[in-house]
Enzyme design. Sequence first.
Site, PDB file in Angstrom:
ATOM      1  NE  ARG A  47       2.891   5.739   0.917  1.00 33.11           N
ATOM      2  CZ  ARG A  47       2.338   6.779   0.289  1.00 33.11           C
ATOM      3  NH1 ARG A  47       3.070   7.503  -0.543  1.00 33.11           N
ATOM      4  NH2 ARG A  47       1.086   7.086   0.494  1.00 33.11           N
ATOM      5  NE  ARG A  51       3.679   1.412  -5.025  1.00 32.28           N
ATOM      6  CZ  ARG A  51       2.761   2.225  -5.533  1.00 32.28           C
ATOM      7  NH1 ARG A  51       2.160   1.915  -6.676  1.00 32.28           N
ATOM      8  NH2 ARG A  51       2.450   3.349  -4.920  1.00 32.28           N
ATOM      9  NE  ARG A  60       2.569  -5.631  -4.412  1.00 34.76           N
ATOM     10  CZ  ARG A  60       1.656  -6.004  -5.291  1.00 34.76           C
ATOM     11  NH1 ARG A  60       1.503  -7.273  -5.596  1.00 34.76           N
ATOM     12  NH2 ARG A  60       0.870  -5.116  -5.877  1.00 34.76           N
ATOM     13  CG  ASP A  98      -2.652  -0.371   3.062  1.00 37.15           C
ATOM     14  OD1 ASP A  98      -1.819   0.175   2.316  1.00 37.15           O
ATOM     15  OD2 ASP A  98      -3.848  -0.030   3.117  1.00 37.15           O
ATOM     16  CE1 TYR A 179      -7.762   5.620   0.090  1.00 40.23           C
ATOM     17  CE2 TYR A 179      -7.150   6.230   2.330  1.00 40.23           C
ATOM     18  CZ  TYR A 179      -6.848   6.147   0.982  1.00 40.23           C
ATOM     19  OH  TYR A 179      -5.632   6.598   0.533  1.00 40.23           O
TER      20      TYR A 179
END
Length: 380
Positions: A47, A51, A60, A98, A179
């Site tokens: 990552r 963010r 974003r 992702d 998921y």
Amino acid sequence: MVTVNLDQVMAQPVNLDTAAFPPLTNDLYLRAARGEPTERAPVWCMRQAGRYLPEFRAIRVENEFFKVCRTPALATEVTVQPIRRYAGLLDAAIIFSDILVIPQAMGMVVQMVPGKGPHLPEPLRSPEDLHRLTDKQPGYSVDKELDYVYRAITNTRHALEGQVPLLGFVGAPWTLMAYMVEGGGSKTFALAKSWLFKHPVASHELLTRIADVAAEFLVGQIRAGAQAVQVFESWAGELGPQDFAAFSLPYLARIAAHVKAKYPDVPMTVFAKGAHYALEQLAADTLYDVISLDWTVDPAVARSRVDAAVQGRRTVVLQGNLDPTVLFGDEQTIRERTREMCRAFGTQNHIANLGHGMMPSHDPELLRVFLESVHEASRT
């Protein structure tokens, strides 16, 4: 406040020429992943494009998460941002995408909900729901469904200008199944795990189908320009040893065998977070070159167990494994803990990384301290 000129980013032509990639000037990661001698441990972070970076957040503001994934120019920009910010300190880039693009490619709706994370509004609630998946339909093509990732990879290889190698990745079958059945993240994974025990035949069918899509996807990523790949079994630790051996390990092995049959020299990494009990099986029963460790595993113990499992038949490289929350500490603490980590792994057959990914609230400058500390500590 950091701003990004989106007009300028989008105006850049997307380069899809796979025959003319710039020559690689830093191959340290690739040499380490193949078990070759290195002058120091390479370092990158899971990552590392995300963010915690203000330049990513600026992108974003005007672009929904999966739009960034699906737009090659934006995915390239985000992938290159940490390489640009930490010039000379990172030894690999990982394509911005992702793990949940695979459920999308199999016909499921996946949304990224602000403040909540991934949401699948129509999860698989029973084996009868498998008919909704599209991967067995006539004319189905993994490459067609996920071509936007390939385009981003090829374009990013050019944008990196050979500074560092580019990594591709996929989510592992059990993690993706969780998921797809739960409809998002979970504290207990009760719905997904109940499938394993109530519907074992259907569970194995679903896991096989996911594994085959994932394997073809990795092959496509390598064909598009990825120089190494990683498989993320993020929810491995939710399974006990017996269930991991039945519902995760065979599918991790299946993916690696498929990819290695086509690209035997491309390094592959597996990250089975929380599956400490499975180090021997991952080393001896799969073809992964690198095993990534979370922070709860002692590096020296891991090395001993892995070496005993392979008995000299091949070299298995270890990756990791600083606790990401150490980056909330002060600079001295980060430097000390990073030095301890590097000493524990030794100077060879190690790729420095965190034990999981960067967090949104991490200070980018404290990641710099970690990267600098690896450079300082891991030289021979």
